[in-house]
Design an enzyme around this catalytic site. Structure first.
Site, PDB file in Angstrom:
ATOM      1  N   LYS A 294       0.772  -1.179  -0.162  1.00  9.78           N
ATOM      2  CA  LYS A 294       0.098   0.039   0.079  1.00  9.78           C
ATOM      3  C   LYS A 294       0.807   1.182   0.068  1.00  9.78           C
ATOM      4  O   LYS A 294       0.730   2.181  -0.663  1.00  9.78           O
ATOM      5  CB  LYS A 294      -0.869  -0.129   1.133  1.00  9.78           C
ATOM      6  CG  LYS A 294      -2.259  -0.935   1.165  1.00  9.78           C
ATOM      7  CD  LYS A 294      -2.721  -1.404   2.255  1.00  9.78           C
ATOM      8  CE  LYS A 294      -3.678  -2.550   2.399  1.00  9.78           C
ATOM      9  NZ  LYS A 294      -4.515  -2.977   3.515  1.00  9.78           N
TER      10      LYS A 294
ATOM     11  N   GLN B 245      -4.501  -1.816   9.798  1.00 13.96           N
ATOM     12  CA  GLN B 245      -4.439  -3.010   9.096  1.00 13.96           C
ATOM     13  C   GLN B 245      -5.100  -4.052   9.909  1.00 13.96           C
ATOM     14  O   GLN B 245      -4.780  -4.315  11.028  1.00 13.96           O
ATOM     15  CB  GLN B 245      -2.906  -3.300   8.806  1.00 13.96           C
ATOM     16  CG  GLN B 245      -2.811  -4.432   7.975  1.00 13.96           C
ATOM     17  CD  GLN B 245      -3.391  -4.655   6.341  1.00 13.96           C
ATOM     18  OE1 GLN B 245      -3.367  -3.441   5.914  1.00 13.96           O
ATOM     19  NE2 GLN B 245      -3.964  -5.598   6.164  1.00 13.96           N
TER      20      GLN B 245
ATOM     21  N   ASP C 236     -10.797   2.513   4.506  1.00 19.35           N
ATOM     22  CA  ASP C 236     -10.956   1.262   4.153  1.00 19.35           C
ATOM     23  C   ASP C 236     -12.455   1.055   3.893  1.00 19.35           C
ATOM     24  O   ASP C 236     -12.895   0.165   3.575  1.00 19.35           O
ATOM     25  CB  ASP C 236     -10.753   0.508   5.433  1.00 19.35           C
ATOM     26  CG  ASP C 236      -9.170  -0.228   5.211  1.00 19.35           C
ATOM     27  OD1 ASP C 236      -8.724  -0.333   4.091  1.00 19.35           O
ATOM     28  OD2 ASP C 236      -8.460  -0.375   6.056  1.00 19.35           O
TER      29      ASP C 236
END
Ligand code: NAD
Length: 304
Positions: free
Chosen positions: A53, A97, A120
């Site tokens: 990412k 994460q 997200d």
């Protein structure tokens, strides 16, 4: 033989578009978007995902940083950090994460990230907005699949789609995008959707899959979807990522949930693993990060 949907090539194309969009955004006098990723613990897969990412951020031109916290971090300590990031004007995107260690409640953490910085799309507000076909942040993997389908000109309107898996971060938002109305603001795909999961008997799973024009599988079981379960010409999207040992070479390799070599003989379109949904997920995270920064900027201007 199925046409291969090349997620890697499509990703590259979209990242160039995002780079251009970002350049124009900054040239207009706006602050560079900044993504902060947080990892709790030392899970090597999480570190690889976040590393990818960060590389994508660099490619697109987004400023980014990773904070790695020890496994022993308490939920309160993590919430405190999230709070700091929420109020930091220089941070426009926050990503925690997953998975987080067992002593931390995932839902509490997802809901703690400010909804406008939640790149997200896991915050209850963003999931709720998606359920109502309202503009918000859409989780990167299902958004990546939607984009793969659209840019590959796969017809979804009035077609039968099966989503295999019912996770809240991947399969549920995927089903929402597939079934919802194309005239509403999230521009749904207008398919008839069936959701299968661990309690769908294998015979039923095969039956539903055989009726599907589009199958999206996100389970984590190699070889789950076999050739006999495919309607000739169907579009098969393999979200699964499984690390298995190659019997011939003895080395580890990544495979999806679909028996790729067999299924591609009957399918019309298919995504490979790796090189299908994976790169698109990361690219859509970049899309979400830029979109979040633009929205925050617009809100700031309104409040001046
Ligand atoms: P999850 O573990 O949360 O969900 C798995 C789902 O599979 C569950 O809903 C379960 O009901 C269902 N399931 C289990 N056995 C089944 C069976 N025999 N038949 C039908 N359904 C069954 O997983 P997730 O987070 O949704 O991820 C699924 C897979 O996708 C994993 O392999 C993960 O690594 C991968 N993934 C890939 C990407 C990407 O970018 N390519 C992103 C996220 C997840």
């Amino acid at each position: 033989m199925a046409q291969i949907i090349d997620g890697k090539a499509m990703s590259k194309e979209i990242r160039l578009e995002l780079h251009q969009e970002l350049k124009e955004f900054v040239a207009a006098g706006n602050r560079l978007p900044h993504l902060t990723a947080v990892i709790v613990g030392e899970d090597p897969a999480s570190q690889t995902y976040v590393h990818n990412k960060m590389l994508a951020c660099k490619e697109v031109g987004i400023s980014s940083e990773t904070k790695i916290l020890p496994e022993s971090t308490t939920q309160d300590e993590l919430l405190q950090l999230i709070n700091q990031l929420n109020t930091d004007e220089n941070v426009t995107g926050v990503l925690i994460q997953l998975p987080v260690p067992d002593h931390i409640d995932e839902r509490t953490i997802c809901n703690a990230v400010a909804a406008e910085k939640d790149v997200d799309g896991f915050h209850e507000i963003n999931i709720g907005r998606l359920a109502l076909d309202m503009e918000g942040t859409i989780p990167a993997t299902p958004l990546g699949v939607k984009t793969l389908l659209e840019r590959s000109n796969i017809e979804t309107f009035g077609r039968n789609a099966v989503v295999v898996g019912r996770s809240k971060n991947v399969s549920l938002p995927m089903a929402m995008l597939l079934h919802s109305d194309g005239r509403h603001s999230i521009k749904g795909l207008d398919s008839t959707v069936t959701i299968c999961h661990r309690y769908t008997p294998p015979k039923e799973l095969a039956k539903f899959c055989r009726q599907a024009d589009i199958i999206v599988v996100a389970v984590g079981k190699p070889g789950l979807i076999t050739k006999d379960m495919i309607k000739p010409g169907a579009c098969i999207i393999d979200v699964g990522i499984n690390r298995i040992k190659d019997e011939k070479t003895g080395k580890f390799k990544l495979v999806g949930d679909v028996d790729y070599e067999e299924v591609r003989q009957v399918a019309g379109h298919i995504t490979p693993v790796p090189g299908g949904v994976g790169p698109m997920t990361v690219t859509m995270l970049m899309h979400n990060t830029l979109k979040a920064a633009k929205k925050q900027n617009a809100t700031r201007l309104l409040n001046v």
